[in-house]
Design a protein around this motif. Sequence first.
Motif, short mmCIF file in Angstrom:
data_model
loop_
_atom_site.label_atom_id
_atom_site.label_comp_id
_atom_site.label_asym_id
_atom_site.label_seq_id
_atom_site.Cartn_x
_atom_site.Cartn_y
_atom_site.Cartn_z
N LEU A 153 18.29 18.31 88.19
CA LEU A 153 18.91 17.56 89.29
C LEU A 153 19.00 18.43 90.53
O LEU A 153 18.63 18.00 91.64
CB LEU A 153 20.33 17.12 88.85
CG LEU A 153 21.18 16.42 89.94
CD1 LEU A 153 20.54 15.09 90.35
CD2 LEU A 153 22.62 16.19 89.44
N GLU A 154 19.45 19.68 90.36
CA GLU A 154 19.62 20.57 91.54
C GLU A 154 18.28 20.82 92.22
O GLU A 154 18.17 20.82 93.44
CB GLU A 154 20.27 21.89 91.09
CG GLU A 154 21.75 21.75 90.67
CD GLU A 154 22.55 20.86 91.64
OE1 GLU A 154 23.20 19.90 91.17
OE2 GLU A 154 22.47 21.09 92.87
N GLU A 155 17.24 21.01 91.40
CA GLU A 155 15.91 21.25 91.97
C GLU A 155 15.44 20.03 92.79
O GLU A 155 14.94 20.14 93.91
CB GLU A 155 14.89 21.52 90.86
CG GLU A 155 14.94 22.97 90.34
CD GLU A 155 14.82 23.96 91.49
OE1 GLU A 155 15.71 24.84 91.59
OE2 GLU A 155 13.89 23.82 92.33
N LEU A 156 15.65 18.84 92.21
CA LEU A 156 15.20 17.61 92.90
C LEU A 156 15.95 17.43 94.21
O LEU A 156 15.40 17.05 95.23
CB LEU A 156 15.43 16.39 91.99
CG LEU A 156 14.41 16.22 90.84
CD1 LEU A 156 14.87 15.11 89.89
CD2 LEU A 156 13.01 15.91 91.38
N LYS A 157 17.28 17.76 94.18
CA LYS A 157 18.07 17.62 95.41
C LYS A 157 17.50 18.50 96.52
O LYS A 157 17.47 18.12 97.69
CB LYS A 157 19.53 18.01 95.16
CG LYS A 157 20.36 16.93 94.47
CD LYS A 157 21.80 17.40 94.29
CE LYS A 157 22.66 16.30 93.64
NZ LYS A 157 24.04 16.80 93.37
N LYS A 158 17.00 19.70 96.10
CA LYS A 158 16.46 20.63 97.12
C LYS A 158 15.06 20.21 97.58
O LYS A 158 14.73 20.27 98.76
CB LYS A 158 16.39 22.05 96.55
CG LYS A 158 17.76 22.74 96.39
CD LYS A 158 17.57 24.13 95.82
CE LYS A 158 18.91 24.70 95.30
NZ LYS A 158 18.70 25.61 94.15
N SER A 159 14.29 19.74 96.60
CA SER A 159 12.84 19.58 96.94
C SER A 159 12.50 18.16 97.38
O SER A 159 11.50 17.94 98.05
CB SER A 159 12.01 19.94 95.71
OG SER A 159 12.32 19.00 94.66
N PHE A 160 13.31 17.17 97.02
CA PHE A 160 12.91 15.79 97.32
C PHE A 160 13.73 15.27 98.51
O PHE A 160 14.94 15.05 98.40
CB PHE A 160 13.13 14.89 96.10
CG PHE A 160 12.45 13.53 96.26
CD1 PHE A 160 13.13 12.49 96.91
CD2 PHE A 160 11.18 13.30 95.80
CE1 PHE A 160 12.52 11.25 97.07
CE2 PHE A 160 10.56 12.06 95.96
CZ PHE A 160 11.23 11.03 96.59
N ALA B 33 25.24 16.30 80.90
CA ALA B 33 25.54 17.57 80.18
C ALA B 33 24.54 18.65 80.57
O ALA B 33 24.89 19.77 80.91
CB ALA B 33 25.47 17.29 78.69
N SER B 34 23.27 18.24 80.61
CA SER B 34 22.23 19.26 80.89
C SER B 34 21.85 19.30 82.37
O SER B 34 21.18 20.21 82.83
CB SER B 34 20.97 18.94 80.09
OG SER B 34 20.52 17.62 80.50
N GLY B 35 22.28 18.24 83.14
CA GLY B 35 21.91 18.21 84.57
C GLY B 35 20.42 17.93 84.73
O GLY B 35 19.80 18.33 85.72
N ILE B 36 19.84 17.21 83.76
CA ILE B 36 18.40 16.89 83.82
C ILE B 36 18.21 15.40 84.13
O ILE B 36 18.85 14.54 83.52
CB ILE B 36 17.70 17.22 82.48
CG1 ILE B 36 17.79 18.72 82.20
CG2 ILE B 36 16.23 16.76 82.48
CD1 ILE B 36 17.03 19.59 83.21
N VAL B 37 17.32 15.13 85.09
CA VAL B 37 16.96 13.74 85.42
C VAL B 37 15.69 13.42 84.65
O VAL B 37 14.72 14.17 84.69
CB VAL B 37 16.70 13.58 86.94
CG1 VAL B 37 16.25 12.14 87.26
CG2 VAL B 37 17.97 13.93 87.72
#
Length: 495
Positions: free
Chosen positions: A86-93, A114-118
Amino acid sequence: MDTLLLEHISANDVVSDTRAFALQHGKDHQEVVGAMKSVQSLGDVIATKEMSEEKWLLTDEGQKTLQAGSLEARLFQQIASEGSSLEELKKSFEGFSIAFGKASSKKWVSLDKASGIVKRATESIVDDVQKDLENLKLGEKLPPKTLDDYKKRKLIEKRVEKFYEICKGPGFSLETEKLATDLTSEMIANGSWKQQGFKGYNFSAKGRLPDSGHLHPLMKVRSEFRQIFLEMGFSEMPTNNFVESSFWNFDALFQPQQHPARDAHDTFFVSHPAQCNKELIPGDYMERVKKMHSEGGSGSIGYQYDWSEEEALKNLLRTHTTAVSSRMLYKLAETTKATGEFKPVKLFSIDRVFRNETLDATHLAEFHQIEGLVADYNLTLGNLIGMLYEFFNKLGIKDLRFKPAYNPYTEPSMEVFSFHPGLKKWIEIGNSGVFRPEMLIPMGLPEDVSVIAWGLSLERPTMIKYKLDNIRDLCGHKVNLQMVYDNPLCRIEKH
Ligand code: FB9
């Protein structure tokens, strides 16, 4: 294009919709409209009817969606098969939060908190937004709710589209003759006017603005300042004398004869005639001025020097329009004596002054000084400050700051500053002060009359208004007159 259009009308009597005609012939609609107007100029060959239709057209974002898919579809494609952080997507998308919201509501994606995975929540998707836009572009209708949603997402916008119906006019012919607009001397000489058709007068056409005279920017701004003073109840002083005596330019203002401003490197002295006609200066007044400079009086010690009449009679190019103010204040004193009644005055001047200064990008050897003064009973610095706020407010300047300054003829004196939003700094916009008693008393004004005054230049505000950095672009022999001609601000208003 003209011929294509005329042939179509000749065969079908009408072009019912210029847009359909353009599509049918693979032409741009504007090209068809241009051909129509060109044929119209030939006279009554065709008759046209303008129509309009509100249409939903794709915005730039809509075009991007049409090409690359909707935001939510692009997010779905970006998510890895094993899921993405999720954090990566927020930064890159870019636009992640909107895309995630839309994709979640369509159950295309889900978030494992729990894992923060989309993760993808389905194998494949159908990008309905992209499909809708394709259909809209082809002229199909969409449900009002969908249109509203896409409008909110700035994918589409409503525009009025103009188009025309064209049919035969009374003078329809496939052989269109180019009608002449002007009868030339050549036509008259060779007789061709007899066979030449002429375009009818269009009396409703607007005439071209004649290349009349143009006011110089300085004169435009001078008119604006003059209007401000007149609105404030000021009367204009007579300033039509560039040559002045040192007496009115300096001595009457209690400016000592040793003052550096009176040197030849600051002032332009006139050589012929080098001296003014002494008869033109009231003798008794000159004596009072001489006494005030050399001995003082009315509580002042003066300058304690041997005042020279010869120095006072020297002719010069006035260094400030305050020389005119001194003449006017002396005349006010004389009128007060003659009538036995003092009447307050508000006076202004805007005219050329001359200084033998170092030239640079913002200073020439001459400039226009703007000066205002008010003479009334017991005026104070507070009155001057209030007057300055009133004056500059009419120029749109509301935030002023004042800095103590020195002038030989005013006490107290203040420099005036305002914050320039463009330059992002405080700039000096003028100088001001209360004329000294040593100036007013020799004139013969009542001792409880005081005079507040202020001044600024005309060139500085004009350069700001016309965004000029060098004063030589505004005045002098190197001015690009085209700047004056081209600048619509310089056109004389048509009343
Ligand atoms: O005009 C000046 N600055 C200015 C004015 C207006 C402006 O924009 C407009 C508001 C929208 C921007 C700038 N100045 C005075 C300040 C400086 O430009 C200064 O560097 C140059 N000064 C000239 C004299 O320099 C040799 C400007 C000129 C000037 C200075 C003083 C007076 C008049 C003109 C005066 C006076 C006076 C004082 C007391 C009593 C009577 C007259």
